[in-house]
Scaffold this motif. Structure first.
Motif, PDB file in Angstrom:
ATOM      1  N   ASP A  48      42.163  73.731  58.837  1.00  0.00           N
ATOM      2  CA  ASP A  48      42.004  72.569  59.715  1.00  0.00           C
ATOM      3  C   ASP A  48      41.688  73.007  61.153  1.00  0.00           C
ATOM      4  OD1 ASP A  48      44.411  72.758  61.397  1.00  0.00           O
ATOM      5  OD2 ASP A  48      45.546  72.172  59.626  1.00  0.00           O
ATOM      6  N   GLN A  49      41.206  72.057  61.949  1.00  0.00           N
ATOM      7  CA  GLN A  49      40.690  72.374  63.283  1.00  0.00           C
ATOM      8  C   GLN A  49      41.751  72.968  64.202  1.00  0.00           C
ATOM      9  OE1 GLN A  49      37.270  72.122  63.913  1.00  0.00           O
ATOM     10  NE2 GLN A  49      37.961  73.501  65.522  1.00  0.00           N
ATOM     11  N   GLU A  50      42.968  72.446  64.137  1.00  0.00           N
ATOM     12  CA  GLU A  50      44.015  72.956  65.032  1.00  0.00           C
ATOM     13  C   GLU A  50      44.318  74.435  64.758  1.00  0.00           C
ATOM     14  OE1 GLU A  50      48.726  72.710  65.884  1.00  0.00           O
ATOM     15  OE2 GLU A  50      47.847  70.988  64.872  1.00  0.00           O
ATOM     16  N   LYS A  51      44.465  74.768  63.480  1.00  0.00           N
ATOM     17  CA  LYS A  51      44.744  76.173  63.126  1.00  0.00           C
ATOM     18  C   LYS A  51      43.548  77.062  63.456  1.00  0.00           C
ATOM     19  CE  LYS A  51      48.141  75.154  59.522  1.00  0.00           C
ATOM     20  NZ  LYS A  51      48.320  74.930  58.091  1.00  0.00           N
ATOM     21  N   THR A  52      42.348  76.518  63.237  1.00  0.00           N
ATOM     22  CA  THR A  52      41.134  77.269  63.585  1.00  0.00           C
ATOM     23  C   THR A  52      41.097  77.560  65.088  1.00  0.00           C
ATOM     24  OG1 THR A  52      39.896  76.307  61.740  1.00  0.00           O
ATOM     25  CG2 THR A  52      38.602  77.247  63.530  1.00  0.00           C
ATOM     26  N   ASP A  53      41.417  76.562  65.888  1.00  0.00           N
ATOM     27  CA  ASP A  53      41.424  76.748  67.353  1.00  0.00           C
ATOM     28  C   ASP A  53      42.447  77.809  67.774  1.00  0.00           C
ATOM     29  OD1 ASP A  53      39.434  74.871  67.707  1.00  0.00           O
ATOM     30  OD2 ASP A  53      40.795  73.232  68.209  1.00  0.00           O
ATOM     31  N   ILE A  54      43.618  77.762  67.148  1.00  0.00           N
ATOM     32  CA  ILE A  54      44.649  78.768  67.442  1.00  0.00           C
ATOM     33  C   ILE A  54      44.122  80.163  67.120  1.00  0.00           C
ATOM     34  CG2 ILE A  54      46.879  79.680  66.609  1.00  0.00           C
ATOM     35  CD1 ILE A  54      47.827  76.721  66.458  1.00  0.00           C
ATOM     36  N   LEU A  55      43.509  80.304  65.945  1.00  0.00           N
ATOM     37  CA  LEU A  55      42.978  81.606  65.533  1.00  0.00           C
ATOM     38  C   LEU A  55      41.836  82.077  66.436  1.00  0.00           C
ATOM     39  CD1 LEU A  55      43.103  81.100  61.675  1.00  0.00           C
ATOM     40  CD2 LEU A  55      44.241  82.959  62.910  1.00  0.00           C
ATOM     41  N   LEU A  56      41.016  81.153  66.897  1.00  0.00           N
ATOM     42  CA  LEU A  56      39.920  81.523  67.811  1.00  0.00           C
ATOM     43  C   LEU A  56      40.474  82.035  69.136  1.00  0.00           C
ATOM     44  CD1 LEU A  56      37.415  78.615  67.085  1.00  0.00           C
ATOM     45  CD2 LEU A  56      37.044  81.048  66.585  1.00  0.00           C
ATOM     46  N   ILE A  57      41.535  81.401  69.626  1.00  0.00           N
ATOM     47  CA  ILE A  57      42.172  81.880  70.864  1.00  0.00           C
ATOM     48  C   ILE A  57      42.741  83.283  70.643  1.00  0.00           C
ATOM     49  CG2 ILE A  57      44.100  81.495  72.464  1.00  0.00           C
ATOM     50  CD1 ILE A  57      43.622  78.430  71.984  1.00  0.00           C
ATOM     51  N   VAL A  58      43.377  83.471  69.491  1.00  0.00           N
ATOM     52  CA  VAL A  58      43.929  84.793  69.144  1.00  0.00           C
ATOM     53  C   VAL A  58      42.813  85.839  69.115  1.00  0.00           C
ATOM     54  CG1 VAL A  58      45.036  86.138  67.295  1.00  0.00           C
ATOM     55  CG2 VAL A  58      45.872  83.843  67.849  1.00  0.00           C
ATOM     56  N   ALA A  59      41.693  85.490  68.495  1.00  0.00           N
ATOM     57  CA  ALA A  59      40.569  86.429  68.395  1.00  0.00           C
ATOM     58  C   ALA A  59      40.069  86.844  69.781  1.00  0.00           C
ATOM     59  CB  ALA A  59      39.441  85.805  67.586  1.00  0.00           C
ATOM     60  N   TRP A  60      39.932  85.878  70.676  1.00  0.00           N
ATOM     61  CA  TRP A  60      39.458  86.211  72.029  1.00  0.00           C
ATOM     62  C   TRP A  60      40.431  87.128  72.763  1.00  0.00           C
ATOM     63  CZ3 TRP A  60      34.748  85.973  73.578  1.00  0.00           C
ATOM     64  CH2 TRP A  60      33.871  84.989  73.110  1.00  0.00           C
ATOM     65  N   PHE A  61      41.734  86.916  72.580  1.00  0.00           N
ATOM     66  CA  PHE A  61      42.733  87.672  73.355  1.00  0.00           C
ATOM     67  C   PHE A  61      43.213  88.956  72.685  1.00  0.00           C
ATOM     68  CE2 PHE A  61      43.449  83.687  75.734  1.00  0.00           C
ATOM     69  CZ  PHE A  61      43.557  84.195  77.028  1.00  0.00           C
ATOM     70  N   HIS A  62      42.913  89.172  71.390  1.00  0.00           N
ATOM     71  CA  HIS A  62      43.666  90.182  70.636  1.00  0.00           C
ATOM     72  C   HIS A  62      43.513  91.607  71.167  1.00  0.00           C
ATOM     73  CE1 HIS A  62      39.912  91.268  68.615  1.00  0.00           C
ATOM     74  NE2 HIS A  62      40.540  92.261  68.027  1.00  0.00           N
ATOM     75  N   ASP A  63      42.415  91.924  71.863  1.00  0.00           N
ATOM     76  CA  ASP A  63      42.245  93.268  72.430  1.00  0.00           C
ATOM     77  C   ASP A  63      42.220  93.271  73.963  1.00  0.00           C
ATOM     78  OD1 ASP A  63      42.322  94.765  70.130  1.00  0.00           O
ATOM     79  OD2 ASP A  63      40.150  94.774  69.820  1.00  0.00           O
ATOM     80  N   ALA A  64      42.632  92.158  74.568  1.00  0.00           N
ATOM     81  CA  ALA A  64      42.629  92.077  76.040  1.00  0.00           C
ATOM     82  C   ALA A  64      43.481  93.185  76.667  1.00  0.00           C
ATOM     83  CB  ALA A  64      43.134  90.708  76.492  1.00  0.00           C
ATOM     84  N   GLY A  65      44.511  93.609  75.941  1.00  0.00           N
ATOM     85  CA  GLY A  65      45.420  94.634  76.453  1.00  0.00           C
ATOM     86  C   GLY A  65      44.790  95.996  76.650  1.00  0.00           C
ATOM     87  N   TYR A  66      43.584  96.191  76.123  1.00  0.00           N
ATOM     88  CA  TYR A  66      42.876  97.456  76.338  1.00  0.00           C
ATOM     89  C   TYR A  66      42.554  97.699  77.811  1.00  0.00           C
ATOM     90  CZ  TYR A  66      42.220  99.326  71.655  1.00  0.00           C
ATOM     91  OH  TYR A  66      42.439  99.921  70.424  1.00  0.00           O
ATOM     92  N   ILE A  67      42.670  96.680  78.638  1.00  0.00           N
ATOM     93  CA  ILE A  67      42.473  96.907  80.080  1.00  0.00           C
ATOM     94  C   ILE A  67      43.565  97.826  80.627  1.00  0.00           C
ATOM     95  CG2 ILE A  67      41.223  94.743  80.482  1.00  0.00           C
ATOM     96  CD1 ILE A  67      43.865  93.662  81.756  1.00  0.00           C
ATOM     97  N   GLY A  68      44.669  97.978  79.882  1.00  0.00           N
ATOM     98  CA  GLY A  68      45.748  98.885  80.282  1.00  0.00           C
ATOM     99  C   GLY A  68      45.862 100.091  79.368  1.00  0.00           C
ATOM    100  N   GLY A  69      44.838 100.322  78.533  1.00  0.00           N
ATOM    101  CA  GLY A  69      44.851 101.470  77.623  1.00  0.00           C
ATOM    102  C   GLY A  69      45.104 101.052  76.182  1.00  0.00           C
ATOM    103  N   CYS A  70      44.950 102.026  75.300  1.00  0.00           N
ATOM    104  CA  CYS A  70      45.039 101.775  73.856  1.00  0.00           C
ATOM    105  C   CYS A  70      46.484 101.565  73.386  1.00  0.00           C
ATOM    106  CB  CYS A  70      44.408 102.962  73.115  1.00  0.00           C
ATOM    107  SG  CYS A  70      44.693 102.953  71.349  1.00  0.00           S
ATOM    108  N   GLU A  71      47.389 102.397  73.874  1.00  0.00           N
ATOM    109  CA  GLU A  71      48.767 102.377  73.368  1.00  0.00           C
ATOM    110  C   GLU A  71      49.446 101.048  73.681  1.00  0.00           C
ATOM    111  OE1 GLU A  71      52.704 105.259  73.417  1.00  0.00           O
ATOM    112  OE2 GLU A  71      50.897 105.910  74.440  1.00  0.00           O
TER     113      GLU A  71
END
Length: 203
Positions: free
Chosen positions: A55-78
């Motif tokens: 459903d759209q709500e769960k899809t939207d949640i997952l899309l937000i997760v996808a955009w943010f999931h590697d944002a932490g690489y700005i502080g390195g891999c670990e």
């Protein structure tokens, strides 16, 4: 319970935020974990969610997760997943997204950790989308980008032989979790593994 903040406009804001964050703060040594990979995961989410009739709500949640999931690489891999979740939580709190939704998004980002085994449908979807590249036509190119990234960021340098063996072992152990990925991507992943095996034989 909705994601709110006008869902479409929120997703547009998220995409713009991540594009700017990576442009301004992501070190160029991250030649694989960058905006291109993030966009590929977003596309993977869209593809799986349509196929699995999410459903759209769960899809939207997952899309937000996808955009943010590697944002932490700005502080390195670990521990980048924990940083990614923190960046997402701060962004969403500033936009008055409910605590319940924020927690779901944070938990799903943490589910992208390398050895984590997904426990529910949404975790399975984000795990599969994060590994969509294993079935892509340009898999060998992305593999080279990852080798370059590891060499530059964590000083792990591999000969061709060692690199191909390492990735063949990974592909053999890896599994897709959603019905869609098992049906549509598994065979393509196996073909990519055969390509690496041939390269290994020709060294």
């Amino acid at each position: 319970m909705k994601v709110k903040h006008n869902d479409n406009s929120l997703l547009i804001e998220v995409a713009a935020f991540i594009a700017t964050l990576f442009k301004e703060r992501l070190d160029s040594k991250y030649s694989f974990h960058n905006l291109e990979h993030t966009k590929s995961v977003v596309m993977g989410i869209e593809t799986i969610c349509i196929a699995e009739k999410i459903d759209q709500e769960k899809t939207d949640i997952l899309l937000i997760v996808a955009w943010f999931h590697d944002a932490g690489y700005i502080g390195g891999c670990e521990n980048h997943e924990k940083r990614s979740a923190k960046i997402a939580l701060e962004f969403l709190q500033d936009r008055n997204i409910s605590a319940n939704i924020r927690q779901k998004i944070s938990d799903l980002i943490l589910a992208t950790r390398f050895n984590y085994i997904p426990k529910n449908q949404l975790e399975k979807i984000i795990k599969d989308a994060d590994n969509a590249h294993l079935a892509n036509e340009n898999y060998l190119d992305s593999l080279e980008q990852l080798r370059k990234e590891w060499g530059n960021s964590i000083n792990k340098k591999y000969s061709n032989t060692d690199w191909f063996i390492l990735n063949i072992e990974f592909l053999k152990k890896h599994q897709y979790y959603t019905k869609f990925a098992q049906k549509e991507w598994q065979n393509l992943k196996e073909k990519n593994m055969e390509l690496i095996e041939k390269k290994l034989q020709n060294i």
